[in-house]
Design an enzyme around this catalytic site. Structure first.
Site, PDB file in Angstrom:
ATOM      1  N   TYR A 145      40.790  19.323 -44.621  1.00  0.00           N
ATOM      2  CA  TYR A 145      39.781  18.298 -44.329  1.00  0.00           C
ATOM      3  C   TYR A 145      39.620  18.151 -42.817  1.00  0.00           C
ATOM      4  O   TYR A 145      38.519  18.289 -42.272  1.00  0.00           O
ATOM      5  CB  TYR A 145      40.229  16.979 -44.961  1.00  0.00           C
ATOM      6  CG  TYR A 145      39.247  15.847 -44.813  1.00  0.00           C
ATOM      7  CD1 TYR A 145      38.066  15.805 -45.562  1.00  0.00           C
ATOM      8  CD2 TYR A 145      39.508  14.785 -43.935  1.00  0.00           C
ATOM      9  CE1 TYR A 145      37.173  14.747 -45.437  1.00  0.00           C
ATOM     10  CE2 TYR A 145      38.621  13.722 -43.817  1.00  0.00           C
ATOM     11  CZ  TYR A 145      37.460  13.702 -44.562  1.00  0.00           C
ATOM     12  OH  TYR A 145      36.572  12.648 -44.429  1.00  0.00           O
ATOM     13  N   ASP A 146      40.742  17.913 -42.119  1.00  0.00           N
ATOM     14  CA  ASP A 146      40.681  17.598 -40.683  1.00  0.00           C
ATOM     15  C   ASP A 146      40.120  18.773 -39.878  1.00  0.00           C
ATOM     16  O   ASP A 146      39.230  18.606 -39.044  1.00  0.00           O
ATOM     17  CB  ASP A 146      42.075  17.275 -40.127  1.00  0.00           C
ATOM     18  CG  ASP A 146      42.760  16.121 -40.852  1.00  0.00           C
ATOM     19  OD1 ASP A 146      42.217  15.631 -41.855  1.00  0.00           O
ATOM     20  OD2 ASP A 146      43.852  15.712 -40.416  1.00  0.00           O
TER      21      ASP A 146
HETATM   22  P1  NAD Z   1      32.543  10.800 -51.577  1.00  0.00           P
HETATM   23  O1  NAD Z   1      33.566  11.750 -52.105  1.00  0.00           O
HETATM   24  O2  NAD Z   1      32.222   9.594 -52.399  1.00  0.00           O
HETATM   25  O3  NAD Z   1      31.181  11.558 -51.301  1.00  0.00           O
HETATM   26  C1  NAD Z   1      31.084  12.919 -51.008  1.00  0.00           C
HETATM   27  C2  NAD Z   1      29.933  13.503 -51.811  1.00  0.00           C
HETATM   28  O4  NAD Z   1      29.789  14.879 -51.493  1.00  0.00           O
HETATM   29  C3  NAD Z   1      30.162  13.422 -53.324  1.00  0.00           C
HETATM   30  O5  NAD Z   1      29.015  12.934 -53.949  1.00  0.00           O
HETATM   31  C4  NAD Z   1      30.451  14.859 -53.720  1.00  0.00           C
HETATM   32  O6  NAD Z   1      30.111  15.139 -55.056  1.00  0.00           O
HETATM   33  C5  NAD Z   1      29.611  15.623 -52.703  1.00  0.00           C
HETATM   34  N1  NAD Z   1      30.068  16.990 -52.429  1.00  0.00           N
HETATM   35  C6  NAD Z   1      31.320  17.415 -52.167  1.00  0.00           C
HETATM   36  N2  NAD Z   1      31.334  18.735 -51.942  1.00  0.00           N
HETATM   37  C7  NAD Z   1      30.033  19.159 -52.052  1.00  0.00           C
HETATM   38  C8  NAD Z   1      29.399  20.419 -51.918  1.00  0.00           C
HETATM   39  N3  NAD Z   1      30.087  21.525 -51.636  1.00  0.00           N
HETATM   40  N4  NAD Z   1      28.062  20.480 -52.104  1.00  0.00           N
HETATM   41  C9  NAD Z   1      27.345  19.358 -52.411  1.00  0.00           C
HETATM   42  N5  NAD Z   1      27.896  18.149 -52.562  1.00  0.00           N
HETATM   43  C10 NAD Z   1      29.231  18.052 -52.369  1.00  0.00           C
HETATM   44  O7  NAD Z   1      33.000  10.392 -50.121  1.00  0.00           O
HETATM   45  P2  NAD Z   1      32.431   9.298 -49.115  1.00  0.00           P
HETATM   46  O8  NAD Z   1      33.517   8.347 -48.851  1.00  0.00           O
HETATM   47  O9  NAD Z   1      31.119   8.809 -49.563  1.00  0.00           O
HETATM   48  O10 NAD Z   1      32.257  10.177 -47.802  1.00  0.00           O
HETATM   49  C11 NAD Z   1      30.992  10.694 -47.405  1.00  0.00           C
HETATM   50  C12 NAD Z   1      31.143  11.462 -46.113  1.00  0.00           C
HETATM   51  O11 NAD Z   1      31.633  10.588 -45.093  1.00  0.00           O
HETATM   52  C13 NAD Z   1      32.129  12.625 -46.199  1.00  0.00           C
HETATM   53  O12 NAD Z   1      31.628  13.705 -45.452  1.00  0.00           O
HETATM   54  C14 NAD Z   1      33.372  12.073 -45.555  1.00  0.00           C
HETATM   55  O13 NAD Z   1      34.143  13.090 -44.985  1.00  0.00           O
HETATM   56  C15 NAD Z   1      32.807  11.124 -44.522  1.00  0.00           C
HETATM   57  N6  NAD Z   1      33.765  10.067 -44.193  1.00  0.00           N
HETATM   58  C16 NAD Z   1      34.049   9.074 -45.087  1.00  0.00           C
HETATM   59  C17 NAD Z   1      34.993   8.107 -44.762  1.00  0.00           C
HETATM   60  C18 NAD Z   1      35.346   6.987 -45.706  1.00  0.00           C
HETATM   61  O14 NAD Z   1      36.207   6.174 -45.367  1.00  0.00           O
HETATM   62  N7  NAD Z   1      34.726   6.857 -46.851  1.00  0.00           N
HETATM   63  C19 NAD Z   1      35.638   8.155 -43.514  1.00  0.00           C
HETATM   64  C20 NAD Z   1      35.339   9.196 -42.656  1.00  0.00           C
HETATM   65  C21 NAD Z   1      34.383  10.137 -42.985  1.00  0.00           C
END
Ligand code: NAD
Ligand code: UDP
Length: 311
Positions: A145-146
């Site tokens: 991830y990181d």
């Molecule tokens: P989440 O897991 O709810 O959402 C991620 C979405 O991406 C999901 O709907 C998943 O089905 C989709 N997905 C994953 N791999 C995919 C692929 N290869 N092709 C198409 N779709 C794909 O997570 P979230 O918390 O909503 O996070 C959204 C974004 O924000 C992510 O990129 C995450 O890294 C970033 N983020 C979130 C947080 C947090 O605290 N929630 C913190 C830092 C960064």
């Protein structure tokens, strides 16, 4: 003509709130998601809107559509999900970013990357400022991830320098709110579900680790403002709520807010779990005029209400 916008990962937790915001702002929204951690249920308020469309697609494969803006959020974000298929996690950040950057280049769209505070790893600078280059273990279980997210930032900057793309990088810190999955292992959802079901509250380690939690509507507002910012502002910019607390304090607060009789239990701390995390948000304040509006207690109340409605 309406502005066309793509949200990858739009069926996920943050993505679905962002799609709702963009539809409210009258954008024509195309949600791209492979439904790994996202659900169509998250899109239920949108699915019958003529300016909204959802497409099942994995961004590690190329995509040929027309668009004006791309928000790249696709990527599982909770440790259990991103570690369940780590190679796919890295591919989503790296191949996925290359595909979305290629799409932005062909369509001349501006593109925003949902990066993360995890690029700072276990930080030796506190609070974290954007110029800090981080302390990430490249071979540990969190690296898929990181390091995937770090490489995505590299790709965004190379496309910017090499192809003059308008890019935006938001480093999102821990975000919480309705539509987090009850079983995704993140601390806020775990503690609320445990408290509401009367199960022990699982603190990893002694509970002295800290995090700073931002309510989802604030995160979405910052992403929207970042996308709308001047062409020459690329970021990276921290998006988070600077009010820091320990995991033990969070557990106690959730027990109080739910009126739960759950007791705290201690479990083994995961490898490479960052010990402290708090954003310096001066840059977001200065460039986006943004500060978070929803405090932790108010956000927890809304989130607890949501979990009560689905459990
Ligand atoms: P989440 O897991 O709810 O959402 C991620 C979405 O991406 C999901 O709907 C998943 O089905 C989709 N997905 C994953 N791999 C995919 C692929 N290869 N092709 C198409 N779709 C794909 O997570 P979230 O918390 O909503 O996070 C959204 C974004 O924000 C992510 O990129 C995450 O890294 C970033 N983020 C979130 C947080 C947090 O605290 N929630 C913190 C830092 C960064
Ligand atoms: N955590 C915990 N109990 C849980 C889930 C998480 O004590 O049931 C801790 C975890 O070890 C970390 C913090 O809470 O120190 C935040 O974890 P989360 O997985 O939510 O986010 P991240 O580590 O990615 O910031």
């Amino acid at each position: 003509m309406l502005k066309r916008v793509i949200v990858t990962g739009g069926a996920g937790f943050i993505g679905s709130h962002l799609c709702e915001k963009l539809v409210r702002e009258n954008f024509e929204v195309l949600c791209i998601d492979n439904y790994f951690t996202g659900t169509r249920k998250n899109l239920s308020a949108l699915i019958d809107k003529p300016i909204f469309e959802a497409m099942r697609h994995d961004i590690t494969f190329p995509l040929y559509v027309e668009t004006d803006q791309i928000y790249n959020l696709a990527c599982p974000a909770s440790p259990i999900h991103y570690q369940s298929d780590p190679v796919q996690t890295t591919k989503t950040s790296v191949h996925g970013s290359i595909n979305m950057l290629g799409l932005a280049k062909r369509t001349n769209a501006r593109i925003l990357q949902a990066s993360t505070s995890e690029v700072y790893g276990d930080p030796q600078v506190h609070p974290q400022i954007e110029t800090y280059q981080g302390n990430v273990n490249p071979i540990g279980p969190r690296a898929c991830y990181d390091e995937g997210k770090r490489c995505a930032e590299t790709l965004f900057f190379d496309y910017h320098r090499q192809h003059n793309l308008v890019i935006k990088i938001g480093r999102i810190f821990n975000t919480f709110g309705p539509r987090m999955l009850p079983n995704d292992g993140r601390v806020v959802s775990n503690f609320i579900v445990q408290a509401l079901t009367g199960s022990p509250i699982s603190i990893y380690g002694d509970g002295s680790h800290t995090r700073s939690f931002c309510y989802v509507s604030d995160t979405v507002e910052a992403l929207f403002l970042l996308m709308s910012s001047q062409n020459n502002f690329t970021g990276p910019v921290n998006i988070g709520n600077p009010s820091e607390l320990s995991i033990l304090e969070l557990a106690e607060l959730i027990i109080k807010k739910t009126g739960s009789s759950s007791k705290i239990t201690h479990k083994k701390i995961p490898i490479d779990d960052p010990t402290r995390r708090k954003p310096n948000i001066s840059l977001a304040k200065e460039k986006l005029g943004w500060i978070p509006k929803v405090g932790l207690e108010e956000g927890l109340e809304k989130t607890i209400k949501y979990f009560k409605s689905i459990l």
